[in-house]
Every structure is written in structure tokens, then in C-alpha cells.
Design an enzyme around this catalytic site. Structure first.
Site, PDB file in Angstrom:
ATOM      1  N   ASP A   1      -3.416  -3.091  -4.622  1.00 32.55           N
ATOM      2  CA  ASP A   1      -2.345  -4.083  -4.429  1.00 32.55           C
ATOM      3  C   ASP A   1      -1.528  -4.274  -5.708  1.00 32.55           C
ATOM      4  O   ASP A   1      -0.299  -4.368  -5.666  1.00 32.55           O
ATOM      5  CB  ASP A   1      -2.941  -5.446  -4.026  1.00 32.55           C
ATOM      6  CG  ASP A   1      -3.380  -5.485  -2.572  1.00 32.55           C
ATOM      7  OD1 ASP A   1      -2.960  -4.629  -1.784  1.00 32.55           O
ATOM      8  OD2 ASP A   1      -4.166  -6.398  -2.236  1.00 32.55           O
TER       9      ASP A   1
ATOM     10  N   HIS B   1       0.840  -1.212   0.000  1.00 34.42           N
ATOM     11  CA  HIS B   1       0.000   0.000   0.000  1.00 34.42           C
ATOM     12  C   HIS B   1       0.869   1.254   0.000  1.00 34.42           C
ATOM     13  O   HIS B   1       0.604   2.208  -0.736  1.00 34.42           O
ATOM     14  CB  HIS B   1      -0.958  -0.005   1.198  1.00 34.42           C
ATOM     15  CG  HIS B   1      -1.768  -1.272   1.286  1.00 34.42           C
ATOM     16  ND1 HIS B   1      -2.320  -1.719   2.445  1.00 34.42           N
ATOM     17  CD2 HIS B   1      -2.092  -2.189   0.332  1.00 34.42           C
ATOM     18  CE1 HIS B   1      -2.955  -2.865   2.217  1.00 34.42           C
ATOM     19  NE2 HIS B   1      -2.825  -3.173   0.943  1.00 34.42           N
TER      20      HIS B   1
ATOM     21  N   HIS C   1      -9.540  -2.445  -3.989  1.00 28.11           N
ATOM     22  CA  HIS C   1      -8.355  -2.780  -3.197  1.00 28.11           C
ATOM     23  C   HIS C   1      -7.403  -3.678  -3.982  1.00 28.11           C
ATOM     24  O   HIS C   1      -6.173  -3.555  -3.858  1.00 28.11           O
ATOM     25  CB  HIS C   1      -8.721  -3.427  -1.854  1.00 28.11           C
ATOM     26  CG  HIS C   1      -7.515  -3.559  -0.997  1.00 28.11           C
ATOM     27  ND1 HIS C   1      -7.018  -2.511  -0.246  1.00 28.11           N
ATOM     28  CD2 HIS C   1      -6.617  -4.567  -0.857  1.00 28.11           C
ATOM     29  CE1 HIS C   1      -5.898  -2.885   0.333  1.00 28.11           C
ATOM     30  NE2 HIS C   1      -5.625  -4.138  -0.021  1.00 28.11           N
TER      31      HIS C   1
ATOM     32  N   HIS D   1      -0.873 -11.415  -4.992  1.00 29.98           N
ATOM     33  CA  HIS D   1       0.500 -10.905  -4.963  1.00 29.98           C
ATOM     34  C   HIS D   1       1.480 -11.793  -5.735  1.00 29.98           C
ATOM     35  O   HIS D   1       2.357 -11.290  -6.421  1.00 29.98           O
ATOM     36  CB  HIS D   1       0.973 -10.746  -3.518  1.00 29.98           C
ATOM     37  CG  HIS D   1       0.234  -9.684  -2.780  1.00 29.98           C
ATOM     38  ND1 HIS D   1       0.304  -8.349  -3.130  1.00 29.98           N
ATOM     39  CD2 HIS D   1      -0.620  -9.741  -1.738  1.00 29.98           C
ATOM     40  CE1 HIS D   1      -0.454  -7.636  -2.316  1.00 29.98           C
ATOM     41  NE2 HIS D   1      -1.032  -8.462  -1.464  1.00 29.98           N
TER      42      HIS D   1
HETATM   43 ZN   LIG Z   1      -3.695  -4.847   0.111  1.00 30.15          ZN
END
Ligand SMILES: [Zn+2]
Length: 279
Positions: free
Chosen positions: A235, A75, A231, A258
Site C-alpha cells: 500500500d 495495488h 501488504h 493511506h
Molecule cells: Zn491494500
């Protein structure tokens, strides 16, 4: 010439790491070194350069090296990337960037209060030249050449508040601040025991995440009906920033996370025929 940037003055933030559960003090300090360097004041001021080859993705993105780890960078990195800050000293006295409210907005406020300072050091931009798609267990991440920086994301969860959400945005700083930065981390109550058994989510709470039970959000009203996909875009921006340059390209993710985000960064680093520098 595009210039590298730092900040004018030091800013301080403090809070709990969402995975470690540890309270961490974080200082962002001006630097003219032309790179982002982390310093662990609790480990004798051990320095770790932000290096895309030394990151790991799981439920967050971590920098790993010299026997230590700095968790949950994404973030803060997304905010630095969108403000064009590429020269910064980040000091912390624990293993994780504080979660704060689970979104990137507190970091936006910190940078706005510190001010962005040009450095008179040349900065290159990377332009995607040809498309490619990475796939992994039903997830995908593609990139395409376009003249701006564009992100499209779609997610699917069997939950009444999510179902299928998708959003496509051409991103500039203003759009990032209003449309993406406020979107909070989310998680499912039923996943908490298994996450905690893996040493994750120890600091997760209703104050730093949207926590979902079977019916709805235990943490109260959402900031946007599609806060979840927003969100995910946050990311992805944070993870793409690890490539180290402003990007001209359209990045399109479906049910990614991720690990796949970082795989795309590593693919680009390993395959320079897919991009070029644009000064
Ligand atoms: Zn996040």
C-alpha cells in the site's frame, strides 16, 4: 538517460471492487502521452489524469475529480511504479479498480504478459536530500536519504496472528514480485458492519481479503506469516508512486495508513528543499 515506459499491448482484467461491490472491467492500454490517464467508459469516456493533488485516502486511495471517483488505485499503482510504467491509458466501466485476489500479483501477471515498452521520453528520478518525520495519532512516517529505494514498516494489532510485525526491504522489481506483490488486503470481521455502514467493504469476501475473526484467519492459510506487514508495504509503495517519479530514499512507517502515506507525498510536493532530481 532513464526512459518513460508504457506497455506493448492491451491487457484486460475483470472483477469486483472491494469497497463498491461493483463488477468492473478494466483495460490497460499502451499510451505515448507520458502520464497515467484513467477513462470511465460508463461515464461517456470521462478522463481523469492521475494527479497527486486529487487523491483521497481512507480505507483505500481514490482519485477524485469531475464529479467522479476511482477507488482503490494503490495495488495497481504499486505494480506500475515498480515496473517503471508511467505512460498508460486505464479504462474502466465502474468506480473502482477490481480487487481480484486482494493482492497485486494479478496486476504483475498482466504487466508481464503485456511487456514493458520504452518510450524515448526522458524520466527523472527523485532523490531524498534530508530526513523528516510526519506524525499522526501514534502513527509515523519518516524518510531519509539513501542510495536505493528502501521501505521499513511496522504494525501492531492485538490479534494472535499479527501482534507486532515489522519488515525492512531494499526494493527492486524481483523482490517486489516475490516478497510484496502476493500479500493480500486484510480486515477484521468485527469491523465489517461499521465499514459497510460507511459504504465500504461491500465487495469484500474471503476470496479477495484475509478476513480475521478473534482467533485466526477465516480465509485459510496465509501466504507469509507476516503477510499483513507485507501488504502495508504494498500500500505504501502504491501511495508513494503518486509523487510521480522513481524514488531514492528510505521510507519508514509505523502504524500508518493511506491518509498518512498521502500526507507524506503532499509534504514532499510542498517542500522541494527535501529532494532533488537526479537524471
Ligand atoms: Zn491494500
Amino acid at each position: 538517460m532513464k526512459e518513460k515506459n508504457t506497455i506493448y499491448k492491451e491487457v484486460f482484467l475483470s472483477g469486483v471492487g472491494i469497497h463498491s461491490g461493483k463488477k468492473v472491467d478494466l483495460f490497460l492500454r499502451p499510451s505515448s502521452r507520458g502520464e497515467i490517464i484513467f477513462c470511465r467508459s460508463d461515464l461517456g469516456n470521462l478522463e481523469l489524469r492521475l494527479d497527486p493533488r486529487k487523491v483521497e485516502g481512507d480505507r483505500s486511495t481514490s482519485l477524485v475529480g469531475k464529479g467522479c471517483k476511482i477507488q482503490t488505485l494503490e495495488h495497481l499503482l504499486a505494480v506500475l511504479f515498480m515496473f517503471g510504467i508511467d505512460s498508460l491509458a486505464i479504462e474502466l466501466n465502474g468506480p473502482e479498480i477490481p480487487a481480484l485476489d486482494g493482492s497485486a500479483s494479478p496486476f504483475v501477471q498482466a504487466i508481464l504478459s503485456a511487456g514493458v515498452k520504452p518510450l524515448r521520453q526522458e524520466k527523472k528520478t527523485v532523490k531524498i536530500l534530508k530526513p523528516f518525520t510526519l506524525e499522526e495519532e501514534g502513527a509515523s512516517l519518516s524518510f531519509f536519504p539513501v542510495s536505493g529505494f528502501q521501505i521499513s514498516y511496522s504494525i501492531e494489532y492485538d490479534h494472535p496472528l499479527i501482534q507486532r510485525q515489522e519488515l525492512s526491504l531494499e526494493l527492486d522489481l524481483e523482490g517486489f514480485i516475490t516478497q510484496i506483490a502476493p500479500a493480500r488486503t486484510f480486515g477484521f470481521l468485527e469491523d465489517v458492519p461499521s465499514l459497510r455502514s460507511r459504504g465500504l467493504a461491500a465487495g469484500g469476501s474471503l476470496d479477495n481479503a484475509v478476513v480475521l475473526d478473534k482467533k485466526g484467519a477465516m480465509s485459510g492459510a496465509l501466504r507469509y506469516p507476516d503477510e499483513f506487514v507485507r501488504h502495508k508495504i504494498l500500500d505504501l509503495i502504491g501511495d508513494l508512486s503518486l509523487f510521480g517519479f522513481p524514488l531514492l530514499g528510505h521510507f519508514k512507517a509505523h502504524k500508518a495508513g493511506h491518509q498518512l502515506h498521502l500526507k507524506a507525498v503532499h509534504f514532499l510536493l510542498d517542500n522541494p528543499e527535501y529532494w532533488t532530481y537526479e537524471k
